[in-house]
Design a protein around this motif. Structure first.
Motif, mmCIF file in Angstrom:
data_model
loop_
_atom_site.group_PDB
_atom_site.id
_atom_site.type_symbol
_atom_site.label_atom_id
_atom_site.label_comp_id
_atom_site.label_asym_id
_atom_site.label_seq_id
_atom_site.Cartn_x
_atom_site.Cartn_y
_atom_site.Cartn_z
ATOM 1 N N THR A 13 62.634 1.625 37.420
ATOM 2 C CA THR A 13 63.211 2.412 36.755
ATOM 3 C C THR A 13 63.910 3.524 37.402
ATOM 4 O O THR A 13 65.247 3.806 37.032
ATOM 5 C CB THR A 13 62.435 3.368 35.579
ATOM 6 O OG1 THR A 13 61.565 2.237 34.826
ATOM 7 C CG2 THR A 13 63.166 4.045 34.804
ATOM 8 N N TYR A 160 63.708 -6.653 34.379
ATOM 9 C CA TYR A 160 63.641 -5.269 34.068
ATOM 10 C C TYR A 160 64.893 -4.638 33.882
ATOM 11 O O TYR A 160 65.429 -3.729 32.929
ATOM 12 C CB TYR A 160 62.554 -4.650 34.925
ATOM 13 C CG TYR A 160 62.479 -3.151 34.371
ATOM 14 C CD1 TYR A 160 61.393 -2.898 33.327
ATOM 15 C CD2 TYR A 160 63.075 -1.881 35.052
ATOM 16 C CE1 TYR A 160 61.330 -1.486 32.994
ATOM 17 C CE2 TYR A 160 62.839 -0.658 34.709
ATOM 18 C CZ TYR A 160 61.883 -0.523 33.583
ATOM 19 O OH TYR A 160 61.552 0.745 33.356
ATOM 20 N N GLU A 161 65.749 -4.886 35.163
ATOM 21 C CA GLU A 161 66.968 -4.206 35.185
ATOM 22 C C GLU A 161 68.099 -4.941 34.096
ATOM 23 O O GLU A 161 68.975 -3.994 33.640
ATOM 24 C CB GLU A 161 67.609 -4.162 36.680
ATOM 25 C CG GLU A 161 66.773 -3.297 37.388
ATOM 26 C CD GLU A 161 67.792 -3.311 38.909
ATOM 27 O OE1 GLU A 161 68.459 -3.712 39.116
ATOM 28 O OE2 GLU A 161 67.310 -2.132 39.540
ATOM 29 N N TYR A 164 67.266 -2.704 31.244
ATOM 30 C CA TYR A 164 67.531 -1.246 31.356
ATOM 31 C C TYR A 164 69.158 -1.109 31.416
ATOM 32 O O TYR A 164 69.814 -0.124 30.724
ATOM 33 C CB TYR A 164 67.277 -0.742 32.857
ATOM 34 C CG TYR A 164 67.706 0.624 33.170
ATOM 35 C CD1 TYR A 164 66.666 1.570 32.786
ATOM 36 C CD2 TYR A 164 68.733 1.071 33.614
ATOM 37 C CE1 TYR A 164 66.771 3.042 32.996
ATOM 38 C CE2 TYR A 164 69.203 2.140 33.855
ATOM 39 C CZ TYR A 164 68.331 3.315 33.681
ATOM 40 O OH TYR A 164 68.394 4.638 33.809
#
Length: 207
Positions: A13, A160-161, A164
């Motif tokens: 994150t 995950y990105e 995001y």
């Protein structure tokens, strides 16, 4: 293991939240359409995964050990950034004089071109390679098989990105009514182009 995973996602994150060339390009592409923005994200994260696999195989160490190889890649990355910056500035210039609705989709990239832009920008950045080499091994649990664990972490990092940066694409899409105005769109193209151009020059001048 759960604690390590939470720490890993927290670090991911912080990495994603740090502004950089990829963030600028994703926002710039999202100005044209959500599709362009999301495909740029997919291209960028393919690059993240590729660098993770290369780091897992230990090949990134060859880059860090060779000053010549690193400099060649750094200059290549600077050229890519400058090219993207100049392209954005040219798009802003062409948008001058058009009405509010024309040019929004037509100036956007095709799907493959958007994906390729995200991939190229990531793979042309030697810092991404060096970072993957130093970042991923920190989260390999003691006793775990090194190669499959690092490849798994690289995949998790990329996925995950995607989520995001997908929020960036969604947010820009939500502001479409404002951003689709010709003057606003042109100004944002100018800003993003200028930032990419400056980042390219800075990369070229770094030792």
């Amino acid at each position: 293991m759960p604690t390590t995973l939470i720490a890993f996602l927290g670090a991911c994150t912080l990495i994603a939240a740090s502004p950089g060339p990829s963030t600028v390009l994703i926002i710039k592409q999202s100005l044209h359409s959500r599709r362009s923005g999301f495909l740029t994200v997919l291209g960028n994260e393919t690059g993240v995964f590729v660098w993770g696999v290369i780091a897992a195989l230990g090949l990134t160490a060859l880059l860090t050990a060779s000053e010549i190889a690193y400099d060649v890649m750094r200059i290549g990355g600077a050229v890519v950034l400058v090219a993207f910056g100049v392209q954005a500035l040219r798009q802003a210039s062409r948008a001058r004089g058009t009405d509010e609705d024309s040019g929004w989709e037509s100036t956007g990239r095709t799907g493959w071109a958007a994906y390729r832009a995200g991939l190229l920008l990531n793979l042309a950045n030697p810092k991404a390679a060096v970072f993957a080499l130093s970042f991923l091994p920190q989260f390999v649990p003691e006793g775990a098989p090194h190669l499959p664990t690092m490849v798994g972490l690289a995949a998790l990092w990329a996925v995950y990105e995607i989520g995001y940066y997908g929020l960036y694409v969604w947010f820009v899409g939500r502001l479409r009514a404002v951003l689709s105005r010709a003057g606003v769109r042109r100004r944002l193209e100018q800003v993003s182009g200028g930032v990419l151009l400056l980042l390219g020059v800075r990369m070229a001048l770094e030792s």
